[in-house]
Design a protein around this motif. Structure first.
Motif, PDB file in Angstrom:
ATOM      1  N   GLY A  75      26.565 -58.946  24.391  1.00 39.88           N
ATOM      2  CA  GLY A  75      26.403 -60.255  23.766  1.00 39.88           C
ATOM      3  C   GLY A  75      25.117 -60.964  24.101  1.00 39.88           C
TER       4      GLY A  75
ATOM      5  N   VAL B  38      30.608 -67.745  13.085  1.00 38.30           N
ATOM      6  CA  VAL B  38      29.923 -66.795  13.966  1.00 38.30           C
ATOM      7  C   VAL B  38      28.829 -67.496  14.779  1.00 38.30           C
ATOM      8  CG1 VAL B  38      28.444 -64.750  14.009  1.00 38.30           C
ATOM      9  CG2 VAL B  38      30.448 -64.803  12.521  1.00 38.30           C
TER      10      VAL B  38
ATOM     11  N   SER C  94      31.420 -62.407  22.882  1.00 38.00           N
ATOM     12  CA  SER C  94      30.599 -61.241  22.570  1.00 38.00           C
ATOM     13  C   SER C  94      31.300 -60.331  21.576  1.00 38.00           C
ATOM     14  CB  SER C  94      30.268 -60.464  23.853  1.00 38.00           C
ATOM     15  OG  SER C  94      29.492 -61.248  24.731  1.00 38.00           O
TER      16      SER C  94
ATOM     17  N   LYS D 279      30.746 -61.740  18.141  1.00 34.08           N
ATOM     18  CA  LYS D 279      29.366 -61.564  17.678  1.00 34.08           C
ATOM     19  C   LYS D 279      29.070 -60.113  17.315  1.00 34.08           C
ATOM     20  CE  LYS D 279      27.511 -63.517  21.326  1.00 34.08           C
ATOM     21  NZ  LYS D 279      26.494 -64.062  22.250  1.00 34.08           N
TER      22      LYS D 279
ATOM     23  N   ILE E  70      22.498 -61.216  21.383  1.00 31.98           N
ATOM     24  CA  ILE E  70      22.866 -61.798  20.091  1.00 31.98           C
ATOM     25  C   ILE E  70      22.961 -63.301  20.236  1.00 31.98           C
ATOM     26  CG2 ILE E  70      24.496 -61.743  18.190  1.00 31.98           C
ATOM     27  CD1 ILE E  70      25.597 -59.157  19.319  1.00 31.98           C
TER      28      ILE E  70
ATOM     29  N   THR F 145      30.190 -69.527  17.532  1.00 30.67           N
ATOM     30  CA  THR F 145      30.534 -68.655  18.654  1.00 30.67           C
ATOM     31  C   THR F 145      29.298 -68.281  19.460  1.00 30.67           C
ATOM     32  OG1 THR F 145      32.397 -67.733  17.418  1.00 30.67           O
ATOM     33  CG2 THR F 145      31.588 -66.460  19.270  1.00 30.67           C
ATOM     34  N   ALA F 146      28.211 -67.970  18.745  1.00 32.32           N
ATOM     35  CA  ALA F 146      26.966 -67.617  19.429  1.00 32.32           C
ATOM     36  C   ALA F 146      26.438 -68.787  20.253  1.00 32.32           C
ATOM     37  CB  ALA F 146      25.918 -67.178  18.407  1.00 32.32           C
TER      38      ALA F 146
END
Length: 498
Positions: free
Chosen positions: A42, A311, A173, A176, A45, A314-315
């Motif tokens: 992760g 997404v 992670s 992602k 990303i 989340t990142a």
């Protein structure tokens, strides 16, 4: 004045202390193989991929793939150098303590605080990005409310235990990675079956990589300019080395995690962007919104913007979580060396340096104010400043590694259990490449301010060291060498009786 014991010494003495005594000085080794493996996946990303990739493509065109390969190779050498030191000295202060041990206390002080500075800047940008993402769904809610809520939420979770942090990063992670794999699979389906790619006027295919101005449409200068964005995307990957102090089996999990770096670069950046630019001419990427929205829209998914928003949220959460963790553990190491107030070395009953979490929370609260008074374009400047700080930390990791290798050779110390490959040529070339990135920052007007801010920051740190660091803080860090000695091999034909 007696030198303060190192974190490794504290850990070795923990078994002789009472529980109450041990609570105050020992970090809990609660990160297992699963946690660290997915943290390694992760860490590559983030917003640098989901949004920064479009900017890098606009600068270099399809040649950006070469930029990510070169930059990824350099980052891999940084991580191998850090991994070799982390296996030999698995301490939570990581590269800050390695710099102090092998380059001197001033280098350790500057490296540690520069990393904290980097994490603070990136974290403020990340919490603001999170508020913007939430505004997509809830435009009527003021941004500062989201910033305050997420700061309090993540700070509370980080105060529980390092295992909670590991679990959060595992699930963040996983989401992602799944999004990237879905994007690659979806893009491949568009190319294979000839679906219309998100409104593009050009048919999808590998020919798009060379048919719109060639592989280098903006020349070699465009390739160089993209490195400022490319290296920013890799920033934060060094946090993996900080986990060594809290990994259950650092000699096993750190090498496995570090060795996944080439796969991550090829999968998450090269393959992803290669598919993207096969679907759209490079000059159309990002012109109709996020590249990821374009791909999902090309598959006929009406909820594409909402999927992407989930997404990137989340990142952002993952990035903020890692920022709090990384800066906090470096501050813990700095306090052990006498380079930060002793309060940052206090550990809760859960094995968490709680004061460092509190300080990072206070810094992030500044984001509540900045979000209201600073225009969004200022954060482009912040990104370039973060790039300078990141590259500086990487150079200090490489320099510490060079000094360690020399000491191993001249001191007759046991060979490393996880040696960096192609020594010393690869390390010299990587340092030269990092110097080139610094030059690139200064060569372009929109990133030049990063050099001014960076130079001022380093000057303030040197002044602060001269004025306020005394006693044990002026001594090199003492780190226990946990390298296992090589087994003695008896000559052939010789028995124990001989």
């Amino acid at each position: 004045m007696q030198q303060a014991p190192s974190p490794t010494r504290n850990e070795s003495r923990a078994g002789q202390q009472t529980p109450a005594a041990a609570v105050g000085s020992v970090l809990n080794r609660g990160l297992n193989v699963r946690h660290i493996r997915f943290m390694a996946l992760g860490s590559a990303i983030g917003t640098g991929l989901f949004y920064g990739s479009a900017s890098a493509i606009q600068k270099a065109g399809p040649a950006v793939l070469l930029a990510y390969i070169i930059g990824g190779a350099a980052v891999f050498m940084v991580m191998r150098a850090l991994g070799e030191m982390a296996v030999r000295h698995p301490v939570s202060g990581s590269f800050g303590q390695y710099a102090s041990r092998y380059l001197g206390p001033l280098a350790g002080f500057v490296t540690g605080w520069t990393y904290v500075f980097e994490m603070a800047i990136v974290a403020i940008a990340d919490v603001t990005a999170f508020s913007i993402y939430m505004g997509f769904w809830f435009p009527q809610v003021d941004r500062w409310i989201w910033i305050l809520a997420i700061i309090c939420f993540l700070a509370a979770l980080n105060l529980l235990s390092v295992k909670v942090f590991g679990e959060l990063e595992f699930w963040f992670s996983l989401i992602k990675v799944a999004a990237i794999v879905a994007m690659i699979a979806g893009g491949a389906a568009i190319i294979a079956f000839g679906f219309q790619a998100g409104g593009s006027s050009v048919a999808p295919g590998l020919g798009n990589l060379v048919e719109h101005g060639g592989l280098f449409p903006n020349g070699f200068g465009g390739l160089l300019a993209s490195f400022a964005v490319v290296m920013f995307a890799f920033g934060g990957i060094e946090t993996l080395g900080i986990t060594a102090g809290e990994a259950a089996e650092p000699k096993k999990v750190i090498p496995k995690a570090v060795n996944t770096v080439p796969v991550r670069v090829l999968l998450f950046y090269v393959l992803t962007l290669g598919v993207l630019m096969s679907l759209f001419p490079w000059n159309e990427v990002g012109s109709n919104g996020s590249p990821f929205v374009q791909i999902f829209s090309g598959l006929g998914i009406p909820a594409a913007p909402h999927i992407l928003n989930a997404v990137v949220i989340t990142a952002a959460l993952s990035a903020i979580n890692s920022d709090i963790f990384g800066a906090g553990r470096i501050l813990f190491g700095l306090s052990q060396q006498g380079h930060a107030p002793a309060a940052f070395g206090k550990v809760s009953r859960h094995g968490v340096p709680w004061m460092t979490v509190v300080m990072m929370t206070a810094i992030l609260l500044v984001g509540v104010v900045l979000n209201a008074v600073i225009p969004e374009d200022v954060f482009l400047v912040i990104a370039s400043i973060a790039t300078f700080a990141t590259v500086w930390v990487w150079v200090m990791i490489l320099a510490s590694h060079v000094a360690m290798k020399r000491e191993i050779k001249h001191g007759g110390l046991p060979a490393s259990e996880f040696p960096s490959p192609w020594w010393p040529a690869a390390s010299v070339l990587t340092i030269a490449f990092m110097a080139l990135v610094i030059v690139v920052l200064g060569a372009f007007e929109d990133t030049r301010i990063a050099l001014y801010v960076g130079a001022a920051w380093l000057g303030l740190l040197v002044l602060g060291y001269r004025l306020w660091v005394t006693g044990d803080g002026r001594r090199r860090a003492h780190l226990e060498d946990e390298t296992s000695p090589l087994p003695v091999v008896e000559p052939a034909g010789r028995t124990q009786a001989d």
